[in-house]
Scaffold this motif. Sequence first.
Motif, PDB file in Angstrom:
ATOM      1  N   ARG A 132       4.247  13.608   3.607  1.00 28.59           N
ATOM      2  CA  ARG A 132       4.887  12.297   3.463  1.00 28.59           C
ATOM      3  C   ARG A 132       4.050  11.191   4.101  1.00 28.59           C
ATOM      4  NH1 ARG A 132      10.041  11.077   2.551  1.00 28.59           N
ATOM      5  NH2 ARG A 132      10.046   9.742   4.401  1.00 28.59           N
ATOM      6  N   LEU A 135       1.132  10.256   1.842  1.00 31.01           N
ATOM      7  CA  LEU A 135       1.576   9.455   0.701  1.00 31.01           C
ATOM      8  C   LEU A 135       1.905   8.025   1.118  1.00 31.01           C
ATOM      9  CD1 LEU A 135       3.832  12.106  -1.080  1.00 31.01           C
ATOM     10  CD2 LEU A 135       1.508  11.390  -1.738  1.00 31.01           C
ATOM     11  N   MET A 139      -0.379   4.800  -0.135  1.00 31.94           N
ATOM     12  CA  MET A 139       0.292   3.797  -0.955  1.00 31.94           C
ATOM     13  C   MET A 139       0.212   2.420  -0.309  1.00 31.94           C
ATOM     14  SD  MET A 139       1.869   3.823  -3.902  1.00 31.94           S
ATOM     15  CE  MET A 139       2.945   2.810  -4.925  1.00 31.94           C
ATOM     16  N   CYS A 414       2.217   2.711 -11.039  1.00 34.60           N
ATOM     17  CA  CYS A 414       2.221   3.795 -10.056  1.00 34.60           C
ATOM     18  C   CYS A 414       3.250   3.423  -8.990  1.00 34.60           C
ATOM     19  CB  CYS A 414       0.839   3.945  -9.440  1.00 34.60           C
ATOM     20  SG  CYS A 414       0.712   5.223  -8.177  1.00 34.60           S
ATOM     21  N   SER A 415       4.138   4.326  -8.690  1.00 36.97           N
ATOM     22  CA  SER A 415       5.187   4.047  -7.707  1.00 36.97           C
ATOM     23  C   SER A 415       5.288   5.230  -6.751  1.00 36.97           C
ATOM     24  CB  SER A 415       6.530   3.801  -8.398  1.00 36.97           C
ATOM     25  OG  SER A 415       6.900   4.923  -9.177  1.00 36.97           O
ATOM     26  N   MET A 416       6.176   5.080  -5.752  1.00 37.74           N
ATOM     27  CA  MET A 416       6.313   6.144  -4.761  1.00 37.74           C
ATOM     28  C   MET A 416       7.753   6.171  -4.244  1.00 37.74           C
ATOM     29  SD  MET A 416       4.974   8.638  -3.212  1.00 37.74           S
ATOM     30  CE  MET A 416       3.261   8.419  -3.653  1.00 37.74           C
ATOM     31  N   GLU A 420      10.042  11.053  -6.498  1.00 31.80           N
ATOM     32  CA  GLU A 420       8.658  11.490  -6.696  1.00 31.80           C
ATOM     33  C   GLU A 420       8.156  12.258  -5.481  1.00 31.80           C
ATOM     34  OE1 GLU A 420       6.241   8.201  -8.739  1.00 31.80           O
ATOM     35  OE2 GLU A 420       7.960   7.121  -7.907  1.00 31.80           O
ATOM     36  N   VAL A 421       8.472  11.752  -4.293  1.00 34.15           N
ATOM     37  CA  VAL A 421       8.055  12.425  -3.062  1.00 34.15           C
ATOM     38  C   VAL A 421       8.651  13.825  -2.997  1.00 34.15           C
ATOM     39  CG1 VAL A 421       8.141  12.343  -0.543  1.00 34.15           C
ATOM     40  CG2 VAL A 421       7.821  10.223  -1.846  1.00 34.15           C
ATOM     41  N   LYS A 440      -1.358  12.572  -7.349  1.00 33.64           N
ATOM     42  CA  LYS A 440      -0.721  11.333  -6.902  1.00 33.64           C
ATOM     43  C   LYS A 440      -1.656  10.520  -6.020  1.00 33.64           C
ATOM     44  CE  LYS A 440       2.837   8.692  -7.087  1.00 33.64           C
ATOM     45  NZ  LYS A 440       3.354   8.197  -8.371  1.00 33.64           N
ATOM     46  N   ILE A 444      -2.812   6.752  -6.852  1.00 29.84           N
ATOM     47  CA  ILE A 444      -2.624   5.649  -5.905  1.00 29.84           C
ATOM     48  C   ILE A 444      -3.942   4.929  -5.670  1.00 29.84           C
ATOM     49  CG2 ILE A 444      -2.095   5.100  -3.497  1.00 29.84           C
ATOM     50  CD1 ILE A 444      -0.100   7.460  -3.559  1.00 29.84           C
TER      51      ILE A 444
END
Length: 454
Positions: A132, A135, A139, A414-416, A420-421, A440, A444
Amino acid sequence: MTLPQPYRPDPRILELGEAFYDAVEAARFPDCKPRFLNERAAAEVGLAETDWAAHFCRFEPLPDNLPQPLALRYHGHQFRNYNPDIGDGRGFLFAQLRDDAGRLMDLGTKGSGRTPYSRFGDGRLTLKGGVREVLATEMLEALGVATSRTFALFETGEQLERNDEPSPTRSAVLTRLSHSHVRIGTFQRLAYFGETENIGKLVAYAHEHLFGEPADSGAVRLLEIVAERTARLAAGYMAAGFVHGVLNSDNINVTGESFDYGPWRFTPEWDPGFTAAYFDHMGLYAFGRQPEAIQWDVAQLGGCLSLVADDHKALGDALGSFAGDFHEALSAALVKRLGLRAGEAEEDRVLARAIIAALATRQVGIDRFFFDWRGGKRPAGDAYSGPAFDALAHAIGSRRGGRDHAYWSDEGPCSMHIEEVEAIWAAIAERDDWGPFEAKVAAIRRMGEATAEA
């Protein structure tokens, strides 16, 4: 082509002395399996050819650097309650070195074992927590938010028990690269014990080694810098749609970089009440309250600095600059995310207000909005009909930015978001499939390349 930087060790923390830290030993892990190695960041600090496992899992000292890890001492307000029983409880400062811009950088850890401040904790990090954090930092960096960078993540082969996720769960150790781990809580600890001389030493350290200013620039100047940088951080969170979740004073450092990611989330829509932490029952750190939360933390720093400041009125003025700094930074961040160059200050303020009004309709999500409106041209479709979007188009006027990168021709942004996580983690937890995670990170970084273009 960027040439690799030389390794330049510079353990300046030792100048402060033993009142600021405790020498500790790193945990010994049964395994060192690399899961994320930030070779891009390593090249910037002269560690492109490093032995990753030796230094960032076994924590063998880097040459001419700290001979032993240091657990930093600090206190802090946690959800507005003062806690004098904290400090580096599962991490330490491993090394200091210069980056390609000449800045003093820290390599700090998370999950590296028990310290004098671990209390009842095991000093470990779950692998999910490490994934996490990768990510989150990737991001935020791609979106232009000042953040620590995940330098290395190793899976360490232990089974951990946790109350807030299925257990036993896999373990990890993470190293982050950041421009200082001096927290507001570092000053709070010194103030708590009345160590005014050490507050002065820390003020001088920050000016000289973190901000490139004369060491005797003083407490008022320090608060001015911290207010401006943290206001910019709050603005970055808002423009990114990011919710840190735990904006305690020990989680705010004086350089204004976001760090130490726990229950973070990105809000799908412009929802001021959106919270990230399940335990934030009062919404203290909700999306829309983050500027207030950070300003409150900076006020605690002001209280500490009042013990060494000669001019308390000037100190108050420095704290009072936060609101103006925030609004200016928010305008700049929103206009930049729209892909437009900065204009006249008042024009940008008007445009920023129009962007927020359009987002507040919640007709589309934040990521989708900035993806579709990138470059300033009004997209077609019913999703963007209505007075708020008419006003936005009017505020943009003839201003246009580029959409040349192939990313802007994708079907969507592109999202987060949390779904998705969780899907990325499920692939790892259930099948040890790291493909979605690696894909991913690549997506990103591609988005970051696109958003960096003016």
